[in-house]
Structures are given as C-alpha cells and as structure tokens.
Design a protein around this motif. Structure first.
Motif, mmCIF file in Angstrom:
data_model
loop_
_atom_site.group_PDB
_atom_site.id
_atom_site.type_symbol
_atom_site.label_atom_id
_atom_site.label_comp_id
_atom_site.label_asym_id
_atom_site.label_seq_id
_atom_site.Cartn_x
_atom_site.Cartn_y
_atom_site.Cartn_z
ATOM 1 N N MET A 1 -19.091 22.952 -4.356
ATOM 2 C CA MET A 1 -19.574 21.539 -3.721
ATOM 3 C C MET A 1 -19.306 20.582 -4.666
ATOM 4 N N ASN A 2 -19.180 20.460 -5.987
ATOM 5 C CA ASN A 2 -19.254 19.785 -7.055
ATOM 6 C C ASN A 2 -17.867 19.220 -6.964
ATOM 7 N N ILE A 3 -16.999 19.973 -6.509
ATOM 8 C CA ILE A 3 -15.712 19.435 -6.380
ATOM 9 C C ILE A 3 -15.274 18.194 -5.495
ATOM 10 N N VAL A 4 -16.075 18.106 -4.506
ATOM 11 C CA VAL A 4 -16.027 17.097 -3.686
ATOM 12 C C VAL A 4 -16.491 15.731 -4.439
ATOM 13 N N PHE A 5 -17.342 15.680 -5.478
ATOM 14 C CA PHE A 5 -17.617 14.519 -6.078
ATOM 15 C C PHE A 5 -16.533 14.020 -6.911
ATOM 16 N N VAL A 6 -15.366 14.881 -7.165
ATOM 17 C CA VAL A 6 -14.376 14.672 -8.055
ATOM 18 C C VAL A 6 -13.261 14.259 -7.056
ATOM 19 N N LEU A 7 -12.950 15.112 -5.909
ATOM 20 C CA LEU A 7 -11.804 14.778 -5.143
ATOM 21 C C LEU A 7 -12.062 13.280 -4.375
ATOM 22 N N ILE A 8 -13.154 13.037 -4.170
ATOM 23 C CA ILE A 8 -13.579 11.814 -3.326
ATOM 24 C C ILE A 8 -12.971 10.660 -4.007
ATOM 25 N N PRO A 9 -13.585 10.493 -5.089
ATOM 26 C CA PRO A 9 -12.849 9.346 -6.090
ATOM 27 C C PRO A 9 -11.466 9.495 -6.353
ATOM 28 N N ILE A 10 -10.922 10.597 -6.604
ATOM 29 C CA ILE A 10 -9.461 10.600 -6.804
ATOM 30 C C ILE A 10 -8.768 10.205 -5.550
ATOM 31 N N ALA A 11 -9.329 10.596 -4.361
ATOM 32 C CA ALA A 11 -8.637 9.918 -3.099
ATOM 33 C C ALA A 11 -8.597 8.557 -2.812
ATOM 34 N N ILE A 12 -9.803 8.240 -3.097
ATOM 35 C CA ILE A 12 -10.311 6.663 -2.935
ATOM 36 C C ILE A 12 -8.950 5.977 -4.073
ATOM 37 N N LEU A 13 -8.964 6.393 -5.339
ATOM 38 C CA LEU A 13 -8.146 5.732 -6.207
ATOM 39 C C LEU A 13 -6.524 5.690 -5.558
ATOM 40 N N PHE A 14 -6.093 6.722 -5.054
ATOM 41 C CA PHE A 14 -5.030 6.941 -4.572
ATOM 42 C C PHE A 14 -4.488 5.992 -3.252
ATOM 43 N N VAL A 15 -5.525 5.848 -2.453
ATOM 44 C CA VAL A 15 -5.677 4.794 -1.287
ATOM 45 C C VAL A 15 -5.418 3.518 -1.922
ATOM 46 N N MET A 16 -6.352 3.264 -2.777
ATOM 47 C CA MET A 16 -6.069 1.995 -3.553
ATOM 48 C C MET A 16 -4.942 1.449 -4.194
ATOM 49 N N ILE A 17 -4.213 2.615 -4.839
ATOM 50 C CA ILE A 17 -3.015 2.474 -5.537
ATOM 51 C C ILE A 17 -1.872 1.963 -4.310
ATOM 52 N N ALA A 18 -1.919 2.881 -3.193
ATOM 53 C CA ALA A 18 -0.824 2.821 -2.000
ATOM 54 C C ALA A 18 -0.991 1.467 -1.391
ATOM 55 N N VAL A 19 -2.382 1.069 -1.394
ATOM 56 C CA VAL A 19 -2.222 -0.300 -0.499
ATOM 57 C C VAL A 19 -1.920 -1.502 -1.669
ATOM 58 N N GLY A 20 -2.203 -1.178 -2.741
ATOM 59 C CA GLY A 20 -1.608 -2.263 -3.712
ATOM 60 C C GLY A 20 -0.316 -2.349 -3.807
ATOM 61 N N VAL A 21 0.431 -1.225 -3.814
ATOM 62 C CA VAL A 21 2.000 -1.065 -3.934
ATOM 63 C C VAL A 21 2.554 -1.825 -2.678
ATOM 64 N N PHE A 22 1.636 -1.407 -1.296
ATOM 65 C CA PHE A 22 2.325 -1.988 0.091
ATOM 66 C C PHE A 22 2.206 -3.479 -0.002
ATOM 67 N N PHE A 23 1.024 -3.974 -0.600
ATOM 68 C CA PHE A 23 0.861 -5.532 -0.592
ATOM 69 C C PHE A 23 1.979 -6.131 -1.625
#
Length: 63
Positions: A1-23
């Motif tokens: 269950m602790n892995i979720v606390f690591v994977l969610i911020p990594i996923a949010i970081l990837f989404v923010m990078i993708a949105v930044g590259v798109f704009f």
C-alpha cells in the motif's frame, strides 16, 4: 500500500510535464502547418537540370 504514495506523485509529475510540453508546442507554433510536411514527402521538388561536362577519353581501340 505504501507504493501508492510513491506512484501517485510520480504520475502527477508525468502529467504536469506532458501538459507543459503540450503548451510549449502550442506557443512555439509546432501545430501551425500540419498539411505541408505530410504532402511534401509525396512530391518531388522541381530541380533545375544539371549538365555534366565530360572530358574526351582516349579510346584504346583507335590506332
């Protein structure tokens, strides 16, 4: 269950990078002319004919 606390911020970081590259791509006019590049590969460019100057060669069959 602790892995979720690591994977969610990594996923949010990837989404923010993708949105930044798109704009960035939108601001840099990367999507401005999509048809020209697709059709330029289909047609040859008109190039002026080139003339090749050849020097006369000695024919070994001639005496």
């Amino acid at each position: 269950m602790n892995i979720v606390f690591v994977l969610i911020p990594i996923a949010i970081l990837f989404v923010m990078i993708a949105v930044g590259v798109f704009f960035w791509a939108i601001r840099a006019d990367q999507f401005e002319d999509l048809d020209r590049q697709g059709s330029s590969i289909l047609f040859d460019e008109e190039m002026p004919p080139t003339t090749v100057k050849r020097e006369p060669q000695d024919d070994p069959r001639q005496p």
